[in-house]
Design a protein around this motif. Structure first.
Motif, PDB file in Angstrom:
ATOM      1  N   LEU A 172      19.326  -2.697 -77.743  1.00  0.00           N
ATOM      2  CA  LEU A 172      18.465  -3.665 -78.436  1.00  0.00           C
ATOM      3  C   LEU A 172      17.149  -3.811 -77.694  1.00  0.00           C
ATOM      4  O   LEU A 172      16.071  -3.763 -78.288  1.00  0.00           O
ATOM      5  CB  LEU A 172      19.176  -5.012 -78.529  1.00  0.00           C
ATOM      6  N   ALA A 185      21.558 -12.071 -83.591  1.00  0.00           N
ATOM      7  CA  ALA A 185      21.971 -11.464 -84.859  1.00  0.00           C
ATOM      8  C   ALA A 185      21.938 -12.448 -86.016  1.00  0.00           C
ATOM      9  O   ALA A 185      21.777 -12.048 -87.171  1.00  0.00           O
ATOM     10  CB  ALA A 185      23.372 -10.883 -84.713  1.00  0.00           C
ATOM     11  N   SER A 186      22.090 -13.742 -85.726  1.00  0.00           N
ATOM     12  CA  SER A 186      22.163 -14.739 -86.791  1.00  0.00           C
ATOM     13  C   SER A 186      20.798 -15.250 -87.235  1.00  0.00           C
ATOM     14  O   SER A 186      20.708 -15.983 -88.223  1.00  0.00           O
ATOM     15  CB  SER A 186      23.021 -15.920 -86.342  1.00  0.00           C
ATOM     16  N   LEU A 243      25.544  -5.853 -84.173  1.00  0.00           N
ATOM     17  CA  LEU A 243      25.423  -7.146 -83.505  1.00  0.00           C
ATOM     18  C   LEU A 243      26.050  -8.246 -84.363  1.00  0.00           C
ATOM     19  O   LEU A 243      25.834  -8.323 -85.572  1.00  0.00           O
ATOM     20  CB  LEU A 243      23.946  -7.495 -83.272  1.00  0.00           C
ATOM     21  N   GLY A 244      26.798  -9.101 -83.736  1.00  0.00           N
ATOM     22  CA  GLY A 244      27.396 -10.220 -84.451  1.00  0.00           C
ATOM     23  C   GLY A 244      28.788  -9.938 -84.950  1.00  0.00           C
ATOM     24  O   GLY A 244      29.512 -10.857 -85.311  1.00  0.00           O
ATOM     25  N   ASP A 245      29.221  -8.678 -84.985  1.00  0.00           N
ATOM     26  CA  ASP A 245      30.547  -8.340 -85.479  1.00  0.00           C
ATOM     27  C   ASP A 245      31.532  -8.247 -84.328  1.00  0.00           C
ATOM     28  O   ASP A 245      31.543  -7.284 -83.579  1.00  0.00           O
ATOM     29  CB  ASP A 245      30.523  -6.998 -86.225  1.00  0.00           C
ATOM     30  N   VAL A 285      22.906  -1.717 -82.259  1.00  0.00           N
ATOM     31  CA  VAL A 285      22.076  -2.841 -82.682  1.00  0.00           C
ATOM     32  C   VAL A 285      22.534  -3.356 -84.039  1.00  0.00           C
ATOM     33  O   VAL A 285      22.600  -4.557 -84.290  1.00  0.00           O
ATOM     34  CB  VAL A 285      20.590  -2.435 -82.721  1.00  0.00           C
ATOM     35  N   ARG A 286      22.920  -2.432 -84.929  1.00  0.00           N
ATOM     36  CA  ARG A 286      23.331  -2.819 -86.272  1.00  0.00           C
ATOM     37  C   ARG A 286      24.602  -3.664 -86.274  1.00  0.00           C
ATOM     38  O   ARG A 286      24.781  -4.514 -87.141  1.00  0.00           O
ATOM     39  CB  ARG A 286      23.553  -1.579 -87.137  1.00  0.00           C
ATOM     40  N   ALA A 303      16.374  -5.919 -89.487  1.00  0.00           N
ATOM     41  CA  ALA A 303      17.452  -4.932 -89.581  1.00  0.00           C
ATOM     42  C   ALA A 303      17.551  -4.362 -90.996  1.00  0.00           C
ATOM     43  O   ALA A 303      17.811  -3.170 -91.186  1.00  0.00           O
ATOM     44  CB  ALA A 303      18.770  -5.561 -89.167  1.00  0.00           C
ATOM     45  N   PHE A 363      15.716 -11.532 -87.350  1.00  0.00           N
ATOM     46  CA  PHE A 363      16.427 -10.308 -86.972  1.00  0.00           C
ATOM     47  C   PHE A 363      17.079  -9.666 -88.199  1.00  0.00           C
ATOM     48  O   PHE A 363      17.012  -8.444 -88.385  1.00  0.00           O
ATOM     49  CB  PHE A 363      17.497 -10.598 -85.923  1.00  0.00           C
ATOM     50  N   ARG A 364      17.719 -10.474 -89.051  1.00  0.00           N
ATOM     51  CA  ARG A 364      18.378  -9.919 -90.230  1.00  0.00           C
ATOM     52  C   ARG A 364      17.366  -9.235 -91.156  1.00  0.00           C
ATOM     53  O   ARG A 364      17.631  -8.174 -91.720  1.00  0.00           O
ATOM     54  CB  ARG A 364      19.138 -11.014 -90.978  1.00  0.00           C
TER      55      ARG A 364
END
Length: 563
Positions: free
Chosen positions: A110, A69-70, A91-93, A88-89, A78, A74-75
């Protein structure tokens, strides 16, 4: 007894160096995975070189998804893709706090979103599953996972890996020695089922002495060569290795395909089997297996099969010329993609098996855990079980690998290398499980059944048990070493009501206890960062003593691993 004639049971912590990270990530990139997966994997591996860790599955999955996600790639994707699944959205949270079920769902969505129609046989989920297996706490843990996918009486050839360079070989020697010790321990944990092959890389100054140590004192039965890592097979140093192997009946398995781990296109050519004609002319008694049979991309999946000087043809000619030359079927997955390719492949393999002079020298192997980049090991077995007859399976899965190893099966005498393995196992105070049938009657074995990743033969495990025993209740102290593996840290006396200052103090005490037990810091760990990692461990009440031991093992190297 069926034998997986080409397997790997080393864990990542015993092979990871900065040099190795580049080669590993390059291999994954060649699998055509999305850029953000390769970038996330590289970041993770670099961190593990610097500060090795033990991560339970949810921690590993959260880290992997968080790193994906970082990444910028990928960003960017997205942002440009409005219809991504919600899993998938997000991710990272809050991934570190997510339950394993949610994390698994995120990985599945994913992987499904990006892998559908992709020009790759490796999914994002495959990359994670490979990482999960490779990040086991120790070599015995990997061996247990691999053998757990096989029949109870099955065995495997365990091939070490030595991804080093002239500049790095002194700095990474401790890791290589830890891999050697761990592989030796795994053979004792599963006696008669794990047949270790020591990696010989002539870039390592002490390669010859290390090979002799492994074979003469540690129960190793063979040698693994990986020329495409920049190790010529026809150097004077290698000639000395061959002479030793010929004299001591030590079989050699050599990587032989243009793919896999390579430093460059030039070093990939060092695996060319043509280089072996003069070597074998001088040592016709040498046992050599050409892994991957030269590679499927060398004409195997074509209507007429390999021709001319394509590597499978050269290997077949070597087999016809020398009675101790073998080939294996490891990481043969491309034939599984279509009925046409499957037909070409089966025509090729049956031509080998019907050629009487060489028919019993074709060895089945999966290349686990590396094959996990393409499929689960059990699926690899299943394809061959479905497509080969029972008689063909008997040849490639039993007779051929047993003959290559020198096992005393079908009335054949035991060769010197197997005799040394038996003597090594006899010298151990105990073995970790019931010995294989071929070995069982040779000795009165003392079997100490222990958790695969919790062994009294492992310094870190004994040290963890000794340290945490000081925080056990009277009743807990009556628990056996074996049963203590499952104790949670929150069940120990220090944990309820402990403050940050308490955790700080206990972490410093544990650090002193480990260094006082001759533990040397690994990677880039300094005392302060090691103590901080131990503090995090101590504060996680859900961790078991086995988990704690694995964390200690990741941070420190102990004498039995580096001597």
């Amino acid at each position: 007894m069926r034998i997986n004639g080409h397997a790997h049971i080393f864990n990542l912590h015993t092979v990871l160096t900065r040099h190795a990270v580049k080669i590993m990530v390059d291999r994954v990139r060649r699998q055509k995975v999305p850029d953000f997966v390769a970038e996330a994997l590289e970041r993770f591996l670099v961190e593990q070189v610097q500060t090795p860790e033990y991560l339970v599955e949810e921690e590993l999955l959260a880290r992997f998804l968080g790193y994906i996600a970082s990444t910028k790639s990928f960003r960017k994707f997205a942002k440009q893709t409005p219809h991504l699944p919600v899993e998938v959205r997000i991710l990272g949270d809050g991934l570190r706090a997510a339950q394993i079920g949610l994390l698994r769902d995120m990985l599945t969505r994913l992987s499904g979103w990006f892998d559908e129609g992709a020009d790759s046989d490796t999914t994002i989920a495959d990359v994670f599953e490979t990482l999960r297996l490779a990040m086991k706490a120790d070599v015995t843990g990997v061996a247990a996972a691999v053998l757990g996918e096989m029949r109870e009486e099955d065995g495997l050839i365990a091939l070490m890996m030595d991804i080093t360079s002239e500049k790095a070989q002194a700095a990474d020697e401790a890791k290589f020695l830890a891999q050697l010790a761990g592989t030796s321990d795994a053979s004792a944990a599963f006696p008669g089922r794990v047949f270790p092959f020591v990696a010989v890389n002539t870039r390592r100054t002490k390669h010859f002495d290390l090979m002799r140590e492994a074979i003469e004192r540690r129960g190793f039965v063979g040698v693994k060569l990986y020329p495409s890592l920049g190790v010529p097979v026809d150097s004077p140093e290698m000639m000395a290795v061959y002479d030793y192997c010929a004299l001591n009946e030590v079989p050699i398995l050599m990587h032989c395909t243009l793919t896999g781990f390579i430093e460059s296109e030039a070093t990939a050519q060092l695996s060319n089997p043509e280089r072996w004609w003069p070597i074998l002319a001088d040592r016709p008694e040498l046992y050599v297996c050409f892994a991957h049979s030269g590679g499927l991309q060398q004409g195997v999946l074509t209507p007429g099969g390999p021709t001319g000087l394509q590597w499978p043809v050269v290997i077949e000619q070597l087999m016809l010329s020398y009675q101790n030359v073998y080939c294996d079927l490891a990481y043969h997955v491309d034939q599984m993609v279509s009925a046409t390719s499957e037909g070409y492949y089966l025509t090729w393999i049956r031509r080998l098996l019907e050629n009487e002079p060489i028919s019993d020298r074709v060895i089945f192997g999966t290349d686990v855990w590396l094959v996990r980049l393409s499929m689960a090991d059990r699926l690899y077995w299943a394809w061959f079980e479905s497509n080969l007859t029972a008689a063909e399976q008997e040849i490639v899965m039993t007779r051929a690998p047993a003959g290559f190893l020198g096992l005393p099966l079908d009335g054949r005498p035991m060769r010197q290398n197997i005799e040394r393995l038996v003597e090594f196992l006899k010298s151990r105070p105990g073995v970790g499980s019931e010995p294989a049938a071929w070995l069982a009657g040779m000795h009165h074995w003392t079997v100490a059944r222990v958790h695969a990743e919790w062994s009294p033969n492992n310094d870190a495990h004994r040290i963890a048990f000794g340290f945490f025993r000081g925080y056990m209740s009277g009743a807990q102290r009556q628990i056996s070493f074996e049963d203590a593996a499952a104790l949670r840290l929150r069940q120990l006396s220090y944990w309820p009501g402990a403050t940050k200052q308490d955790f700080d103090a206990i972490a410093q005490t544990l650090f002193i206890y480990c260094t006082g037990s001759r533990g040397a810091l690994t990677g880039d760990y300094e005392p302060a960062t090691a103590i901080a990692k131990l503090r995090t461990l101590l504060a996680d009440g859900e961790k078991t003593l086995a988990d704690a031991a694995a964390t200690i093992d990741a941070i420190f190297l102990f004498p039995t691993e580096i001597s």
